[in-house]
Design a protein around this motif. Structure first.
Motif, PDB file in Angstrom:
ATOM      1  N   GLN A 122      -3.437   3.630  -8.845  1.00  0.00           N
ATOM      2  CA  GLN A 122      -4.724   3.720  -8.134  1.00  0.00           C
ATOM      3  C   GLN A 122      -4.528   3.902  -6.632  1.00  0.00           C
ATOM      4  O   GLN A 122      -5.324   4.548  -5.966  1.00  0.00           O
ATOM      5  CB  GLN A 122      -5.572   2.456  -8.365  1.00  0.00           C
ATOM      6  CG  GLN A 122      -6.052   2.243  -9.773  1.00  0.00           C
ATOM      7  CD  GLN A 122      -7.053   3.289 -10.227  1.00  0.00           C
ATOM      8  OE1 GLN A 122      -7.668   3.990  -9.422  1.00  0.00           O
ATOM      9  NE2 GLN A 122      -7.207   3.419 -11.531  1.00  0.00           N
ATOM     10  N   LEU A 123      -3.492   3.289  -6.094  1.00  0.00           N
ATOM     11  CA  LEU A 123      -3.375   3.223  -4.626  1.00  0.00           C
ATOM     12  C   LEU A 123      -2.308   4.119  -3.997  1.00  0.00           C
ATOM     13  O   LEU A 123      -2.490   4.610  -2.877  1.00  0.00           O
ATOM     14  CB  LEU A 123      -3.144   1.753  -4.217  1.00  0.00           C
ATOM     15  CG  LEU A 123      -3.216   1.402  -2.738  1.00  0.00           C
ATOM     16  CD1 LEU A 123      -4.476   1.942  -2.069  1.00  0.00           C
ATOM     17  CD2 LEU A 123      -3.138  -0.113  -2.539  1.00  0.00           C
TER      18      LEU A 123
ATOM     19  N   VAL B 181      -9.251  -2.508  -4.872  1.00  0.00           N
ATOM     20  CA  VAL B 181      -8.454  -1.716  -5.802  1.00  0.00           C
ATOM     21  C   VAL B 181      -8.087  -2.606  -6.983  1.00  0.00           C
ATOM     22  O   VAL B 181      -7.581  -3.708  -6.793  1.00  0.00           O
ATOM     23  CB  VAL B 181      -7.173  -1.159  -5.147  1.00  0.00           C
ATOM     24  CG1 VAL B 181      -6.551  -0.092  -6.038  1.00  0.00           C
ATOM     25  CG2 VAL B 181      -7.472  -0.605  -3.764  1.00  0.00           C
TER      26      VAL B 181
ATOM     27  N   TYR C 264     -10.535   2.485  -7.835  1.00  0.00           N
ATOM     28  CA  TYR C 264     -10.501   2.322  -6.390  1.00  0.00           C
ATOM     29  C   TYR C 264     -11.962   2.308  -5.962  1.00  0.00           C
ATOM     30  O   TYR C 264     -12.628   3.333  -5.970  1.00  0.00           O
ATOM     31  CB  TYR C 264      -9.756   3.497  -5.751  1.00  0.00           C
ATOM     32  CG  TYR C 264      -9.535   3.364  -4.267  1.00  0.00           C
ATOM     33  CD1 TYR C 264      -8.328   2.867  -3.769  1.00  0.00           C
ATOM     34  CD2 TYR C 264     -10.517   3.752  -3.358  1.00  0.00           C
ATOM     35  CE1 TYR C 264      -8.108   2.742  -2.400  1.00  0.00           C
ATOM     36  CE2 TYR C 264     -10.311   3.629  -1.991  1.00  0.00           C
ATOM     37  CZ  TYR C 264      -9.108   3.128  -1.519  1.00  0.00           C
ATOM     38  OH  TYR C 264      -8.900   3.007  -0.170  1.00  0.00           O
TER      39      TYR C 264
END
Ligand SMILES: Nc1nc2c(c(=O)[nH]1)N(C=O)[C@@H](CNc1ccc(C(=O)N[C@@H](CCC(=O)O)C(=O)O)cc1)CN2
Ligand SMILES: Nc1ncnc2c1ncn2[C@@H]1O[C@H](COP(=O)(O)OP(=O)(O)OP(=O)(O)O)[C@@H](O)[C@H]1O
Length: 203
Positions: free
Chosen positions: A40-41, A194, A199
């Protein structure tokens, strides 16, 4: 009972329930969550552009950012961890993690880098600050462990309206989202949360 007491009681109850929830995740679920969090990040601009990033060492069922931490180090970025100061009470600083790190155990039995003022960096000079959450809502309100450490560390930054601020990200398991976190006046809203499944950009 005062309104403040009632609010604290609500937050304490919610904290207990949500801590139990995240602690009930199996090692397999935790492992999968850490990998999803990474996905996700890691590709986001906030991560890619950041040179000075603060994470934490997961405990108490927290979602683990260790894959992001390792990626940041491999990319030559500087990584910081929260360290509870020997004095005064409730002071927390961010200290750079080095390859030859020496560790100590703080008063909550959490492992932290050994106190070294030369490696500490003022919070407003960090680019990205990833905070562990006990709970969160869609408005960006957060619930932490209840020590008020992050709130206190961030307070001067908000009060003086620094030109430069770290991006404030909360990290949590998706199951830690609630409809509404009862907020306190000193709470500092997050820019995004997150999780292992999204997100979430916040208002
Ligand atoms: N991984 C991680 N590191 C971190 C934090 C965090 O939330 N996560 N912190 C972010 O603040 C600081 C530690 N904060 C903490 C604040 C309160 C309690 C706590 O109250 N623990 C008791 C409950 C009350 C008590 O008996 O004193 C408990 O474990 O039951 C633990 C840690 C610094 N390092
Ligand atoms: N800016 C501040 N100045 C003074 N006291 C504060 C401040 N922020 C929080 N506190 C104190 O800390 C206590 C815990 O705060 P709170 O419930 O917001 O913690 P939290 O957000 O769950 O924890 P954390 O910030 O460590 O993640 C509060 O009861 C309050 O007394």
């Amino acid at each position: 009972m005062s309104q403040q007491d009632e609010l604290n009681q609500q937050r304490a109850l919610l904290r207990k329930q949500l801590r139990r929830k995240r602690n009930s995740l199996s090692p397999q679920q935790q492992h999968a969550a850490a990998q999803s969090l990474y996905r996700q990040l890691a590709q986001q601009l906030v991560f890619r552009r950041a040179q000075h990033l603060a994470f934490y060492l997961a405990c108490d069922g927290e979602i683990s950012p260790h894959l992001l931490l390792e990626a940041a180090l491999n990319q030559g970025k500087q990584v910081y961890l929260p360290v509870i100061a020997p004095w005064p009470k409730y002071k927390m600083v961010f200290q750079q993690l080095l390859p030859d790190e020496l560790w100590e155990t703080n008063s909550y039995a959490i492992t932290q880098p050994r106190w070294n003022p030369q490696r500490q960096r003022p919070i407003w000079t960090l680019d990205l600050l990833c905070m562990p959450l006990v709970g969160f809502d869609r408005a960006g309100n957060r619930l932490g462990m209840g020590g008020g450490y992050y709130d206190r560390a961030l307070a001067p930054l908000i009060a003086h309206e620094h030109i430069k601020m770290p991006t404030l990200l909360g990290l949590a398991h998706a199951c830690q989202e609630v409809e509404q976190i009862p907020t306190q006046s000193w709470d500092i809203a997050l820019q995004a949360v997150v999780t292992d499944s999204a997100y979430l950009l916040l208002s």
